[in-house]
Motif scaffolding. Structure first.
Motif: not given
Length: 110
Positions: A25-26, A70-75, A77-83
């Motif tokens: 993720l950039h 940042a990863m949580e926000l990106a995830c 946005a695409v409907g994934w869950s994240s740590s």
């Protein structure tokens, strides 16, 4: 530590696929360029995706917490869950809203 989490993910009946360090993720933070590669991407039996980062308490500094945000926000946005960012002991593992390490993987966002 990552290996232990991989074993737990592999034993979770809800996990049907696992990829290790699946993408970068950039993003830009002001003028500063940032990037982060999560430890795992897992596909769940119901089709949902989950990004998992494994990190010990003493390894979650401000930069790591910002990366997790940042990863949580990106995830999201695409409907994934994240740590998510946080501090856990070496014997526990990071997934948002997860069950205890002895009980398998948890899922963020239900």
């Amino acid at each position: 530590m990552e290996r232990d989490h991989l074993i737990l993910l592999d034993r979770d009946p809800q996990v049907v696929g696992i990829a290790s360090q699946p993408f970068w993720l950039h993003w830009h933070e002001g003028t500063r360029r940032r990037r982060h590669a999560p430890d795992y991407f897992v596909r769940l039996a119901d089709g949902r995706g989950r990004v998992v980062d494994v990190r010990a308490d003493d390894q979650v500094d401000d930069a790591a917490a910002e990366s997790f945000e940042a990863m949580e926000l990106a995830c999201r946005a695409v409907g994934w869950s994240s740590s998510g960012p946080g501090h856990l002991s070496r014997s526990s593992w990071r997934t948002c809203g997860g069950r205890p390490a002895t009980g398998g993987a948890g899922v963020c966002g239900g």
